[in-house]
Design a protein around this motif. Structure first.
Motif: not given
Ligand SMILES: Nc1ncnc2c1ncn2[C@@H]1O[C@H](COP(=O)(O)OP(=O)(O)O)[C@@H](O)[C@H]1O
Ligand SMILES: [Mg+2]
Lengths: 269, 381
Positions: A58-65
């Motif tokens: 969780s929080g490794t950036g899967k959604s961000v990718l």
């Molecule tokens: N808009 C944002 N601004 C700053 N940090 C962000 C933002 N979106 C995500 N993050 C950070 O990026 C990291 C990865 O988030 P996310 O991709 O949501 O995790 P997951 O892998 O659980 O989907 C987290 O540490 C989160 O705090």
């Protein structure tokens, strides 16, 4: 196959893709917020017709990718090639045709709150195609059934749905234009095991019958085992490993080991 | 699979086999991109023999939407008593068709909305009921505000000083520049217009009385209240509404906190402190604006202006205006919070209630100002 062995992205105009061709390739993706780097020099290929499972802490950036690939989060570096187009150099018309051919299920559903489920499903059709209301209603009811929602859910507003129904309605909207590539962000989290299994079966049958390519972020070990053709592991800001479930089971990375062969994973057998 | 951009348009051909048998050959692409054309095409197909074979192997690309059209055509024919079978489907298309065959859509009915006198009456009735409920809600908030206030008076520690300070900063300090600028302009405009008119009678100097009394008694407080309703009232509604949409209000409740105490009270108290202060600032600024215009247009020097002003107004004039401010603040705050807590699940409802909050607040502010005017006239102030 390991992340390092990836070949160059396909170039040139889009051709009819054969199963196994690379439909999306990302090279050297770097994404950060402020001084914090989330992804660094990440490479990824998605092949036509496959179901790619994406795991990671969780929080490794899967959604961000996923959001970076979709162009919702700015990249610091890197190139993304989808359906043979470079996202950076694509013209507005090309971008629109790309966007018509992918569907997205966001982690929170992201249904339009002031539209009913049926209107949500019809919105992409209404915007992109000129169809009769009758046909749109029929297609919406077909999609509802396809994702396993009862017909009367079509008249409800998103705030009147349960969590699982929101996921299904959101999938129905993602499928509205019969996309070639769908991104699913944790589609089965929050569903009961029976619902989750049905969702998996649905994903698989869509992928098989329509040649749909699926990019699925998931923590569901059952989905990973039963329907994913390949699994990618995100860690240390890049794709740690990518390959079949058997490759993952025999991988020696400590995180991968504890994920796929940890206590919780073993308990399920 | 709709991978290519270039679609071949859908087409059909009918081959008659025997007097009873015909073959419908479909070709081209039957996908969502060609669906509009395909639907038109399907409507023109006329088949009249007992047995029809729909041949699908010439179809280039087929997806669920296209398959649905084929299925719909087939279902319509079968409904008329013909026999239809689909031939030439490979395994993938076979499974696609079999998946769609399981689907039995509800009969399609176009949605009709017709105007009727009954519907109009129903709507009116509903709105009346809604107004009644609204007053009840406002009384409820006022009542719980009173209850919370009395507990706070008994236990002063429960007053959320920091929350009030934060709200005060947003509603008062942040509003000072715009309120001051707006009142400055209004003061200037009043005295310029009034001055030109009074000059015809050689009574230019009385424009100072006009501006002083008008601004202090009415204009200052009303304009400030309207500005605050638009600025802070809408913000309160939007904040509370967004919190309701995200279930934050419910979370507060289950944690055991009182929504009125935590969310409503600090906002209303801050607003009730802020509005008199803002009104005072608006008064000063309007009088300053009036002084500048009378000097520039009517050649009344500042000293004469101040002299005349001193003669025209008393402390009472100022207080008549200021004393209304807390009541107006209460109205704006209560309406904003009631509307905010009424927000439902959708973005549309958030927008609707924010609009309603501002409209109702401005309307009631003016009504209450009228009531005050009647009241002050009655007691002879
Ligand atoms: N808009 C944002 N601004 C700053 N940090 C962000 C933002 N979106 C995500 N993050 C950070 O990026 C990291 C990865 O988030 P996310 O991709 O949501 O995790 P997951 O892998 O659980 O989907 C987290 O540490 C989160 O705090
Ligand atoms: Mg996530």
């Amino acid at each position: 196959m390991h992340a390092a062995e990836i070949t160059d992205p396909p170039a040139g105009p889009p051709e009819e893709a054969e199963p196994g061709d690379i439909i999306l390739s990302a090279r050297g993706i770097t994404v950060g917020f402020g001084s914090k780097i989330i992804l660094k020099d990440l490479d990824l290929d998605i092949r036509q017709g496959e179901i790619l499972g994406f795991v990671g802490g969780s929080g490794t950036g899967k959604s961000v990718l996923m959001r970076a690939i979709l162009g919702l989060v700015p990249r610091r570096a890197g190139r993304i090639n989808v359906f043979g187009y470079d996202l950076e150099t694509a013209t507005a018309a090309q971008r629109q045709s790309i966007e018509r051919r992918w569907g997205v299920l966001f982690q929170q559903g992201a249904l339009f709150s002031s539209l009913t489920v049926r209107q949500n499903i019809q919105l992409p059709m209404r915007e992109h195609l000129k169809l009769s209301q009758k046909l749109m209603d029929e297609l919406a009811s077909l999609k509802l059934e396809l994702v396993g929602l009862p017909q009367d859910a079509g008249h409800k507003y998103p705030s009147e749905l349960s969590g699982g129904m929101i996921k299904r309605a959101s999938l129905a909207r993602a499928l509205a234009l019969d996309p070639d590539l769908v991104f699913l962000d944790e589609p089965t989290s929050g569903l009961d095991p029976i619902g989750a299994a049905a969702f998996d079966m649905l994903t698989e049958s869509l992928s098989r019958t329509l040649g749909l390519t699926v990019y699925m972020v998931t923590h569901d070990l059952d989905s990973l085992h039963s329907i994913c053709d390949r699994i990618a592991v995100l860690g240390q800001k890049k794709v740690l490993a990518i390959g079949s479930i058997d490759d993952m089971m025999s991988n020696d990375d400590p995180w991968i080991k504890s994920y796929f062969r940890g206590e919780r994973a073993l308990r399920r057998t | 699979m709709a991978f290519l951009e270039k679609n071949t348009p859908p087409a059909f051909r009918i081959d008659a086999r025997s007097p009873d048998h015909q073959i419908l050959c479909l070709s081209g692409d039957w996908t969502v991109s060609t669906l509009a054309a395909a639907e038109k095409l399907v409507n023109t197909i006329k088949l009249d023999r007992k047995l029809t074979s729909v041949q699908v192997d010439d179809i280039g690309m087929l997806d669920t939407s296209g398959a649905w059209l084929v299925h719909r055509l087939r279902a319509a024919l079968e409904f008329e008593g013909q026999r239809v079978d689909i031939v030439g489907a490979d395994a993938e298309r076979e499974s696609l068709f079999s998946q769609i065959e399981q689907h039995h859509p509800p009969r399609w009915r176009p949605e009709t909305t017709s105007f009727s006198i009954l519907g109009f009456l129903e709507l009116t009735g509903r709105q009346v009921v809604e107004v009644g409920k609204d007053s009840l809600r406002m009384l409820h908030i006022l009542g719980s505000l009173g209850a919370v206030l009395s507990t706070v008076l008994l236990h002063p520690k429960r007053l959320r000083g920091i929350a009030i300070a934060v709200q005060f900063d947003k509603t008062c300090i942040g509003a000072v520049p715009i309120v001051a600028l707006m009142s400055f302009l209004i003061g200037a405009i009043i005295s310029q217009q009034g001055g030109f008119y009074l000059r015809q009678f050689g009574a230019d100097i009385f424009v100072v009385d006009l501006a002083g009394i008008l601004v202090l008694r009415e204009i200052g407080v009303i304009l400030t209240a309207i500005m605050v309703a638009g600025r802070s009232g809408s913000a309160f509604t939007a904040e509370l509404g967004a919190m309701r949409m995200q279930e934050e209000v419910d979370a507060l409740q289950v944690i055991g906190l009182n929504v009125t105490e935590v969310l409503v009270l600090p906002r209303i108290v801050a607003l009730m402190i802020a509005l008199p202060i803002l009104t005072f600032i608006a008064n000063l600024s309007a009088l300053f604006g009036a002084g500048l215009t009378t000097w520039a247009y009517l050649d009344i020097p500042p000293a004469a202006y101040l002299n005349q002003l001193q003669a025209a107004i008393t402390l009472e004039t100022l207080l008549v205006g200021i004393v209304k401010a807390p009541f107006m603040a209460l109205i704006i705050g209560v309406i904003a919070c009631v509307e905010g807590l009424k927000v439902g699940g959708s973005a549309e409802s958030l927008g609707h209630h924010t609009t309603m909050s501002v409209v109702k607040a401005i309307f009631l502010v003016i009504v209450v100002d009228g009531l005050f005017a009647i009241f002050f006239a009655a007691i002879g102030i």
